[in-house]
Structure formats: structure tokens, C-alpha cells
Enzyme design. Structure first.
Site, mmCIF file in Angstrom:
data_model
loop_
_atom_site.group_PDB
_atom_site.id
_atom_site.type_symbol
_atom_site.label_atom_id
_atom_site.label_comp_id
_atom_site.label_asym_id
_atom_site.label_seq_id
_atom_site.Cartn_x
_atom_site.Cartn_y
_atom_site.Cartn_z
ATOM 1 N N ASN B 105 0.806 -1.225 0.000
ATOM 2 C CA ASN B 105 0.000 0.000 0.000
ATOM 3 C C ASN B 105 0.841 1.279 0.000
ATOM 4 O O ASN B 105 0.426 2.286 -0.545
ATOM 5 C CB ASN B 105 -1.039 0.011 1.127
ATOM 6 C CG ASN B 105 -0.517 -0.627 2.396
ATOM 7 O OD1 ASN B 105 0.703 -0.686 2.592
ATOM 8 N ND2 ASN B 105 -1.407 -1.097 3.249
ATOM 9 N N THR B 133 2.533 -8.396 -1.262
ATOM 10 C CA THR B 133 2.867 -8.314 0.157
ATOM 11 C C THR B 133 2.576 -9.635 0.845
ATOM 12 O O THR B 133 1.518 -10.218 0.648
ATOM 13 C CB THR B 133 2.125 -7.185 0.900
ATOM 14 O OG1 THR B 133 2.229 -7.424 2.309
ATOM 15 C CG2 THR B 133 0.649 -7.140 0.570
ATOM 16 N N ASP B 135 2.051 -9.799 3.877
ATOM 17 C CA ASP B 135 1.108 -9.477 4.951
ATOM 18 C C ASP B 135 -0.352 -9.648 4.527
ATOM 19 O O ASP B 135 -1.238 -9.711 5.376
ATOM 20 C CB ASP B 135 1.313 -8.033 5.422
ATOM 21 C CG ASP B 135 2.640 -7.842 6.123
ATOM 22 O OD1 ASP B 135 3.185 -8.844 6.628
ATOM 23 O OD2 ASP B 135 3.142 -6.715 6.151
ATOM 24 N N GLY B 178 3.691 -9.515 10.616
ATOM 25 C CA GLY B 178 2.356 -8.942 10.418
ATOM 26 C C GLY B 178 2.047 -7.925 11.500
ATOM 27 O O GLY B 178 1.603 -8.306 12.578
ATOM 28 N N ARG B 179 2.305 -6.640 11.219
ATOM 29 C CA ARG B 179 2.101 -5.629 12.266
ATOM 30 C C ARG B 179 0.632 -5.312 12.492
ATOM 31 O O ARG B 179 0.182 -5.174 13.621
ATOM 32 C CB ARG B 179 2.844 -4.337 11.906
ATOM 33 C CG ARG B 179 4.320 -4.490 12.049
ATOM 34 C CD ARG B 179 5.067 -3.214 12.346
ATOM 35 N NE ARG B 179 6.492 -3.538 12.364
ATOM 36 C CZ ARG B 179 7.142 -4.003 13.427
ATOM 37 N NH1 ARG B 179 6.535 -4.144 14.585
ATOM 38 N NH2 ARG B 179 8.417 -4.315 13.351
ATOM 39 N N TYR B 292 13.334 -13.056 8.964
ATOM 40 C CA TYR B 292 13.327 -12.731 7.540
ATOM 41 C C TYR B 292 13.226 -13.951 6.638
ATOM 42 O O TYR B 292 12.824 -13.827 5.484
ATOM 43 C CB TYR B 292 14.552 -11.872 7.209
ATOM 44 C CG TYR B 292 14.418 -10.519 7.843
ATOM 45 C CD1 TYR B 292 13.652 -9.535 7.233
ATOM 46 C CD2 TYR B 292 14.969 -10.239 9.085
ATOM 47 C CE1 TYR B 292 13.469 -8.301 7.833
ATOM 48 C CE2 TYR B 292 14.791 -9.011 9.697
ATOM 49 C CZ TYR B 292 14.035 -8.049 9.066
ATOM 50 O OH TYR B 292 13.839 -6.834 9.661
ATOM 51 N N GLN B 294 11.103 -16.116 6.525
ATOM 52 C CA GLN B 294 9.731 -16.475 6.127
ATOM 53 C C GLN B 294 9.289 -15.833 4.817
ATOM 54 O O GLN B 294 8.328 -16.276 4.215
ATOM 55 C CB GLN B 294 8.722 -16.218 7.245
ATOM 56 C CG GLN B 294 8.430 -14.772 7.580
ATOM 57 C CD GLN B 294 7.802 -14.606 8.953
ATOM 58 O OE1 GLN B 294 6.680 -15.019 9.203
ATOM 59 N NE2 GLN B 294 8.530 -13.982 9.864
ATOM 60 N N ARG B 295 9.995 -14.805 4.342
ATOM 61 C CA ARG B 295 9.485 -14.177 3.121
ATOM 62 C C ARG B 295 10.247 -14.525 1.841
ATOM 63 O O ARG B 295 9.732 -14.285 0.756
ATOM 64 C CB ARG B 295 9.402 -12.656 3.297
ATOM 65 C CG ARG B 295 10.696 -11.934 3.501
ATOM 66 C CD ARG B 295 10.427 -10.456 3.815
ATOM 67 N NE ARG B 295 11.664 -9.707 3.840
ATOM 68 C CZ ARG B 295 11.794 -8.497 4.367
ATOM 69 N NH1 ARG B 295 10.763 -7.908 4.920
ATOM 70 N NH2 ARG B 295 12.935 -7.869 4.345
#
Lengths: 405, 405
Positions: B105, B133, B135, B178-179, B292, B294-295
């Protein structure tokens, strides 16, 4: 009528159940009538908490073999002499002829005590230690089952971390398992594909760690590559043998008039990152701790490791039943890459810790050698991820050039 | 003669290069003569740091597409209005007709400002935001490219962690990225295969977190299962909206008369573990932070995610070139499982954060619903690891029984 008992000890691995299946399948082939499994290692033996593996279907065993973890349950309990006597009494009460203990050097140690206890009481028990540890720290072995898969995880993780760090440059510090032996941390070197790939610095417990020289190396690396990836063994120590996490925590405590509350809970990676930020003033500094996922990740298993883990189970049964011998099964490398299996005395493995061979550690003290890369490469198994880089010609600048002229 | 520019922004993912390849390949198909890539997102545009992707071989592009990371380089820079004006000027100087920005975003926000700036100066620029993303927090999308693969990593990690925790029981707390949106943490639920499997408690940023009730739930879970696995979003907050890591750190600081030095560096998992040990007196408590890796983990990519990430790139080009439209490409689910693609106005996506749908969060506030499981399942892709359990009959006790009678 013959009876075997199997137990699993210490940290689970991606392939420890291969060894379990190997023992059960081979023991059935050699007509062992009863094959018991102890739940949660020595604790299960003390409590007579056994399951009967004699009639579990082979396809089930093979499916469990492909599943990480420790299907019988494991334990961190360290039995004392009294416990070992109790273990011996329980085994005798159940008429166990063969006791197979899959684990690391602690398990070998326990097994040795049980074995000696049995001999003292004229109980004819064959004790076989089946090697297992992601740390790869058993003496007399070229490598241990579990290490190849954990190393494969570290390599794949570093391939991804390196790509991540290329995309968003900065300092990255990852702490990898291994208190006394740096084999798993060293594996990160095999993630490098092209010059400049991370990790750029590798710190092993086999070399004393100096915070000052560490910061100098990070600073140099940032100047050269505009980024710096560091792989650190959890067990690194300073010149006087103190764990670095303790050293850094202590100095932080002193600075801030003490916070004993949190001592021991602050991750080494966070402490090193804080030190880099504070001393070098670098903005983007990130830390990771490759925690428990590195030993049981189900999608990252080395086929070589799986096969060998099964095989040490099979060989354990042959040594026990065909030859009636006690000892610790060992993997020996005969050429690159072939292995043979051997049985060594329990006391060779028990209580001993193997560390990285001298020829595996680079002279700089912060890297590994080609000899290590050649050693580890075949253990990682087949079909490692392929990483490709984009290479495209630069476009001539328009605005920036005109403002320069 | 037409020219396109592509940039990548924000955190890299396992499939962001699929979108890059999708744009380049489709743009070539539609005879766009020049296709530039900006190095490190908006920063590269400001510095006119472009590479020419027009002549990169298709097999190279496809190989890069399968490689995680962000092949053009990414950035966390948030351009201000002046930067956006400069971006617009650079694009105009290079005669860019189509600007594709792959990101979240924030990237959509930047793109919208650039788009408006271009309109103001009568520069006919088509701006397309290509969603990306892990997220999964972009509004107007069923899901976003990158999420499926990161979720697959979390699921596989939890399959392993669960097996590890079954073998060595205790409390395990893992903090997941995930904030503001709990989608990635929620994915851990899909690792469960049989009743009793972890994670037993799932805490999302969509619900306020109470330390007291958390400790009660952990205690209950230990009584029921003799172990407790907790998956926690990094962004959990207390009733007044304060981050839990801050709350726990603050109380520790107060206890120990302050340690500002370490503030912000102590991992949330370590803080929660310390609290469990202190308040519940549980011995084996372990924490992990799925950092990190995980992405960008290369060996754990969802084929569905890969295909869709490529596809949003292709669709972006069609919207831009065939229809001359600006906007943000969106993935819509048409049935379970089919998707269609849509173009939505940039302002719908920019600066907005999607969070977990109400129907996805369980009433207890510490689990997900079947609706969420049905939602995520097809996104994980094919060939997830199979986990098998050993089941064998118990053996009758001898010593323990006789001592009981």
C-alpha cells in the site's frame, strides 16, 4: 524368543525416525519377536512406558520415517547412576536382549553406564548407540544423521536471506545452532553462488570471538559490499571463554545500572545488532535467530541424510543380532562420496564432543575453507534450489548527466 | 515508440520476480520497444538508476522469476512530495509511457501521488500498481501475491515445530510477521492435522491482547495437553493500543530500575517466554521469531502463488497498454478455487490496510475459524508435506504394576 527395545534421546531431527524405522524393519527381518519402543527416552524406560512396534505395518513405519520429529518422544533428562540401575532392572524384567538408543553423545554416555551396569549383574544385554545430532559433534564419525538436513535448511535459508539482503541492503546477523561445534553455522557458506554473496563473515565456536575485530570486519565489509551478512554460532565465546551473549549483556547492564530481570532472555543476534548500531552507526541492522525450525523443517530434507539415517538403524541391528556386539555405529567416508559403517566402542563417543576440523576453518577465523565445502556438499542431498540473478545493461542517465555538465 | 518502467518496493517475497517477469514478457508481446527497470525502487528513479530489460533473454527472465527476492532491488524509502515531483520529471525526461510499481500500500500511495503530479503537468503517464505483500493487507484483494508462499512457509515451519514440541513437550511461543494484519500468523492453524496439534493458541493484531488472559490460556492448555504452542503476531497490542513488547519491556524496566539501552531490541517471544516462566513457573519454555527467512525461503513456494504473481504482471500490462488505464491490479476470488483479475482505483489501495475479516477470527479471540481455513487452503499450493504419526499398542508394565499391588 528375542526382545529389542528402542529409545530416542535429545533434540529431534528431520531424519531420526528413519533410524527408528531402519531398526524395526531390520529386526523383524532377522526374526526378533518383540520390538518395543520407549516413550520419551530414558524417562519412558524408568516408567516402563513402552509401546509394541512389532506389529506396526511397514507402510506406516515408512511414512513415519519420512516425518521429522522423534516419533517415540524424546527427553532432555540426564539419568544419574541410580536411574541407570533402574533402567537396567526394567530392561531385565522385560527380558530385553538388545537395547538401541538413538541420540547424541549424552545418549551414548547413558548407554555406556547401562551397559556396564548390565555386565556387573551378569545380564547379557547388547547395547547399541545409533548416532543422531544436527550439531555433527560425535567423534569417530565423518558426519552424523540429522546434520545433512539441518545444513540443507541453513543453506536454503541463507540463499533466501542473501537475496533479501541484496534487495534491501544493510547488516544482517543470524545466529545458528551449535554450542560447541560450528558445523551447522559453517554450512551457511554453501549458500554462496556468485562473488559478493553472503554470508560475508562466519563466526564459529572453534575460534575465540573478539567484539572489536568483529566490528572492524563488519565495517570493512560495508565499505566493500555496501552490505554485510554475518552467520554466528550460538556458542561463540570471548578470549577468556565467556559466552559473548553474557559479555554483551553484562556491558549493557553496566551502562544502564543493571537489568537482571532480562538477563539470559536477550537473544545474541539482538545484542550483536545493538552493538553494531551503537558502535558503527549503521542504520539498517537486522537480526535473526534460526531457532527450532532448523531441525525439523519437513520440506527441506536431504535424501542422502534420510538414506544414511535409515542405514545406521539397519546396521545397528546387524551388529547387535548377527555379531552380538555392543558399541556405537559410526559413519566413515570412504571416498567422495561413499560411506561405510563401523561399530566403535561406546566410550569413544560418550561424553566427547567433536568440533570443526582445523582444515575446515579459514585462516582469517571468520570463514570456512574449500575443504569444508567439499566435505559438506554431498551431504546436502539432491535438488537444492537454483538461484538466478538478473543481469541487464544500464540505461544512460538524462537529468543527472545534464545537471553534471 | 513506447517505453515502460518497472520498479519493486517494500519487503521482498518469494514470487515478486514472477510479477516482474510477467510485465516484461507481456509488454514485449505487445510490442513495447523499451522496458526499463529501476534499481531499488523509487530511489533508483530519483537517481535515474535504470537497467534495460528489453533485451534480456526470456529463459533468463523465467529463471529469475523462480528466484525469491527482488531482482531489481527494493527500498524502504518513503518519497515526499518533492521526491514524487522529481520522479515525475525523470519519467518524463525518459519518455516513459507506462509505469508499473510492484509493491504494497505504500507503493500504491507513492504511485497515486506520481499519477496526480503527472496529470497536473499534462504528462500522459499510465500508472499501474501491481500488488505484492506477504502481509496480505491490501484492500480490495481476495489475497495478494507473496502471501500464499509465506503462509506455506509458516505452515511447514509449524508442522515441524509441532512435531518437535510433541517430542520434547513444553511451552513454545513463535512470533510471526504482520504488524496490523494477522493473516500470516493465522496461517499457522493450517499446520494442524490431528486433534491436539499445535498451535493451540493464535493471537492476532485484530484483537486486543491481555497478558493476564494469555497466561490463563497457557496454563489451561498445559493442563489439557501437557504442552502449549502459541503463535503470536508481532503487532499484538494491549487494550489501550500499546505494543505488547513495549508493555512487557516497560514493566521489566520498572522492576529493575531501567535498562533503556536494550529497549526495542528484546524480542517479543523472549519477553512472553520470560513472563510465562515467571508467572506460571513452567520449566521448559522456548521462544522463536520466524524472522526474515519467512518471506524469501527458496524451497517453499506455492505454485498457485507463483502463477498468480506472474498473472498480475501480465494483467497490469494489458490494463495499461490495451486499455490505457491507471489503477491497482486486484485479485478477486470467483469460486473455490478460481480467481479473476480487476483494476481498482489507486486511492482504494493506497494508505489503506486490510485486516483479517471478522468471520475469520474465532469467538475466543485466540484461534481462527473454518472459514479462514477454507480461504487459505487453496493458496498454499500443491504438494504440502505429509506428516504421519506413529500409533502402537502400549506394553503391559511389569515392575511398576507389581510395586503398585
Amino acid at each position: 524368543m528375542r526382545k529389542a527395545l528402542i529409545a530416542q534421546g535429545g533434540g529431534p531431527t528431520a531424519v531420526i525416525n528413519q533410524s527408528l524405522a531402519g531398526i524395526v524393519i531390520e529386526a523383524r527381518k532377522l526374526d526378533v519377536e518383540y520390538i518395543y519402543g520407549a516413550r520419551h527416552g530414558v524417562r519412558g524406560i524408568i516408567n516402563e512406558d513402552f509401546v509394541d512396534l512389532s506389529r506396526v505395518h511397514i507402510p506406516t513405519l515408512e511414512a513415519v520415517a519420512r516425518t521429522p520429529g522423534a516419533a517415540l518422544g524424546s527427553t532432555r533428562d540426564k539419568p544419574d547412576l541410580q536411574d541407570c540401575e533402574r533402567i537396567c532392572r526394567v530392561l531385565q524384567a522385560h527380558d530385553i536382549d538388545y537395547f538401541f538408543y538413538i541420540g547424541g553423545n549424552d545418549s551414548a554416555d547413558t548407554l555406556q553406564i547401562v551397559y556396564e551396569e548390565a555386565r556387573r549383574s551378569n545380564y547379557d544385554l547388547v547395547c547399541i548407540h545409533v548416532p543422531k545430532t544436527i550439531d555433527n559433534d560425535l567423534v569417530g564419525n565423518d558426519h552424523t544423521p540429522g546434520y545433512g538436513s539441518a545444513a540443507r535448511f541453513v543453506v536454503q535459508a541463507y540463499m533466501g536471506l542473501n537475496l533479501d539482503n541484496i534487495a534491501l541492503p544493510g547488516v544482517h546477523v543470524a545466529v545458528i545452532m551449535g554450542r560447541n561445534a560450528g558445523f551447522l553455522t559453517a554450512a551457511s557458506a554453501l549458500a554462496r553462488k556468485v562473488p559478493g554473496d553472503g554470508p560475508h563473515l562466519i563466526y564459529l565456536p572453534e575460534r575465540r570471538f573478539s567484539i572489536t575485530s568483529f566490528l572492524t570486519r563488519v565495517d570493512e565489509c560495508m565499505r566493500t559490499h555496501d552490505r554485510c551478512m554475518v552467520a554466528v554460532s550460538e556458542g561463540i565465546q570471548d578470549g577468556s571463554g565467556l559466552p559473548i551473549s553474557g559479555v554483551l549483556q553484562k556491558s549493557s547492564e553496566r551502562d544502564a545500572h543493571g537489568n537482571l530481570q532480562l538477563s539470559g532472555t536477550v537473544a545474541l543476534s539482538d545484542l550483536l545488532c545493538a552493538e553494531i548500531k551503537r558502535q558503527l552507526g549503521i542504520k539498517r541492522v537486522r537480526g535473526d535467530t534460526l531457532g527450532y525450525i532448523q531441525r525439523c523443517f519437513p520440506n527441506c530434507v536431504s535424501d542422502v541424510d534420510s538414506r544414511e539415517a535409515l542405514r545406521v538403524g539397519v546396521m545397528a541391528v546387524r551388529y547387535a543380532i548377527k555379531h552380538g556386539k555392543s558399541g556405537s555405529v559410526a559413519i566413515k567416508r570412504t571416498k567422495n562420496y561413499h560411506v561405510s559403517y563401523d561399530l566403535q566402542p561406546l566410550e569413544v563417543v560418550a561424553q566427547q564432543t567433536r568440533t570443526m576440523d582445523e582444515e575446515f576453518v579459514a585462516e582469517s577465523g571468520n570463514d570456512v575453507t574449500d575443504a569444508f565445502r567439499d566435505y559438506l556438499d554431498p551431504l546436502l542431498g539432491s535438488k537444492l534450489s537454483q538461484i538466478y540473478r538478473l543481469s541487464a545493461p544500464a540505461v544512460r542517465k538524462i537529468l543527472t548527466q545534464s545537471s553534471a555538465t
